[in-house]
Design a protein around this motif. Sequence first.
Motif, mmCIF file in Angstrom:
data_model
loop_
_atom_site.group_PDB
_atom_site.id
_atom_site.type_symbol
_atom_site.label_atom_id
_atom_site.label_comp_id
_atom_site.label_asym_id
_atom_site.label_seq_id
_atom_site.Cartn_x
_atom_site.Cartn_y
_atom_site.Cartn_z
ATOM 1 N N LEU A 1 0.853 -1.099 -0.073
ATOM 2 C CA LEU A 1 -0.324 -0.020 0.106
ATOM 3 C C LEU A 1 0.891 1.096 -0.129
ATOM 4 N N VAL A 2 0.748 2.001 -0.950
ATOM 5 C CA VAL A 2 1.645 3.232 -1.153
ATOM 6 C C VAL A 2 1.100 4.367 -1.505
ATOM 7 N N ALA A 3 1.228 5.405 -0.615
ATOM 8 C CA ALA A 3 0.747 6.984 -0.744
ATOM 9 C C ALA A 3 1.811 7.899 -1.835
ATOM 10 N N HIS A 4 1.156 8.341 -2.871
ATOM 11 C CA HIS A 4 2.253 9.150 -3.591
ATOM 12 C C HIS A 4 1.605 10.304 -4.288
ATOM 13 N N SER A 5 1.892 11.468 -4.098
ATOM 14 C CA SER A 5 1.192 12.783 -4.644
ATOM 15 C C SER A 5 -0.061 12.851 -4.309
ATOM 16 N N GLY A 6 -0.600 12.552 -2.986
ATOM 17 C CA GLY A 6 -1.866 12.803 -2.735
ATOM 18 C C GLY A 6 -2.956 11.347 -3.162
ATOM 19 N N ARG A 7 -2.267 10.435 -3.579
ATOM 20 C CA ARG A 7 -3.185 9.378 -3.721
ATOM 21 C C ARG A 7 -2.680 8.149 -3.283
ATOM 22 N N TRP A 8 -3.435 7.041 -3.299
ATOM 23 C CA TRP A 8 -3.012 5.705 -2.466
ATOM 24 C C TRP A 8 -3.205 4.652 -3.593
ATOM 25 N N TYR A 9 -2.107 3.927 -3.605
ATOM 26 C CA TYR A 9 -2.161 3.011 -4.592
ATOM 27 C C TYR A 9 -2.102 1.475 -3.972
ATOM 28 N N VAL A 10 -2.631 0.303 -4.285
ATOM 29 C CA VAL A 10 -2.265 -0.763 -3.936
ATOM 30 C C VAL A 10 -1.416 -1.543 -5.084
ATOM 31 N N THR A 11 -0.475 -2.430 -4.753
ATOM 32 C CA THR A 11 0.252 -3.165 -5.572
ATOM 33 C C THR A 11 -0.126 -4.564 -5.203
ATOM 34 N N GLY A 12 -0.070 -5.471 -6.151
ATOM 35 C CA GLY A 12 -0.106 -6.960 -5.580
ATOM 36 C C GLY A 12 -0.199 -7.883 -7.070
ATOM 37 N N ALA A 13 -0.065 -8.949 -6.933
ATOM 38 C CA ALA A 13 -0.008 -9.969 -7.982
ATOM 39 C C ALA A 13 -1.391 -10.233 -8.586
ATOM 40 N N ASP A 14 -1.582 -10.251 -9.573
ATOM 41 C CA ASP A 14 -2.937 -10.215 -10.405
ATOM 42 C C ASP A 14 -2.848 -11.777 -11.315
ATOM 43 N N PRO A 15 -3.527 -12.742 -10.712
ATOM 44 C CA PRO A 15 -3.177 -13.887 -11.224
ATOM 45 C C PRO A 15 -3.855 -14.257 -12.485
ATOM 46 N N ALA A 16 -4.711 -13.331 -12.879
ATOM 47 C CA ALA A 16 -5.330 -13.385 -14.279
ATOM 48 C C ALA A 16 -4.415 -13.118 -15.448
ATOM 49 N N ILE A 17 -3.292 -12.360 -15.072
ATOM 50 C CA ILE A 17 -2.400 -11.862 -16.078
ATOM 51 C C ILE A 17 -1.104 -12.293 -15.703
ATOM 52 N N GLY A 18 -0.969 -13.082 -14.550
ATOM 53 C CA GLY A 18 0.460 -13.734 -14.168
ATOM 54 C C GLY A 18 1.339 -12.837 -14.012
ATOM 55 N N GLY A 19 1.064 -11.455 -13.371
ATOM 56 C CA GLY A 19 2.121 -10.563 -13.160
ATOM 57 C C GLY A 19 1.543 -9.665 -11.883
ATOM 58 N N ASP A 20 2.238 -8.506 -11.570
ATOM 59 C CA ASP A 20 2.054 -7.711 -10.569
ATOM 60 C C ASP A 20 1.216 -6.523 -11.270
ATOM 61 N N ARG A 21 0.295 -5.847 -10.526
ATOM 62 C CA ARG A 21 -0.320 -4.908 -11.060
ATOM 63 C C ARG A 21 -0.370 -3.723 -9.980
ATOM 64 N N THR A 22 -0.880 -2.365 -10.345
ATOM 65 C CA THR A 22 -1.043 -1.495 -9.424
ATOM 66 C C THR A 22 -2.344 -0.965 -9.635
ATOM 67 N N PHE A 23 -3.039 -0.594 -8.434
ATOM 68 C CA PHE A 23 -4.610 0.020 -8.630
ATOM 69 C C PHE A 23 -4.556 1.195 -7.926
ATOM 70 N N ARG A 24 -5.228 2.225 -8.250
ATOM 71 C CA ARG A 24 -5.388 3.432 -7.649
ATOM 72 C C ARG A 24 -6.645 3.104 -6.655
ATOM 73 N N LEU A 25 -6.625 3.340 -5.308
ATOM 74 C CA LEU A 25 -7.618 2.887 -4.477
ATOM 75 C C LEU A 25 -8.952 3.829 -4.789
#
Length: 179
Positions: free
Chosen positions: A24-48
């Motif tokens: 869970l990362v805060a950057h420039s006034g926004r929050w993001y969650v990073t994690g593995a996305d099994p559907a694509i077989g890789g890591d993804r980042t989503f804006r909360l």
Amino acid sequence: MPVSIRYTAADGKHSERTLHPYGLVAHSGRWYVTGADPAIGGDRTFRLDRIASARTLPGSFDPPDGPDPAQQVLTGLATAPYRHEVILRIRGTAERIHTRLPVGAAIVTESPDWSRVELRAQRLDWLPAVLASLDLPFVVEKPDELRGLVEALADRLTQSARRGPASTTQLRTGEWDLR
């Protein structure tokens, strides 16, 4: 524990995703969650703020050892698809370049002479002034449109520098043309 999220992408498309969150990362006034996305077989980042709902799913997972969530968010922001891909060569260090083009906006690859700078932008009109404020020699590799915007700014600055001081009356009456 895995989660299911309903997400709205920047282009307005809705999707439901399964995510194995590990950062869970805060950057420039926004929050993001990073994690593995099994559907694509890789890591993804989503804006909360684009997650409409989230619910836990049964199961568990081991978070990976390697990726730093903050670095993943910054790299993701710098490489996100935007209208313009910009490539510059700037004679300066990454540290100096990042004073005007933050890590989340630009990827800087240093070399002994000219650093390579890559960034994505929806609009280019803000970039000439930022480049001028660096006060470092630079070359626009692409897009050509940016080169024209830099030339236009240089022309406006040159015209302004050549004007003599104007009186208040000249400015008020329009006698001193500022175009």
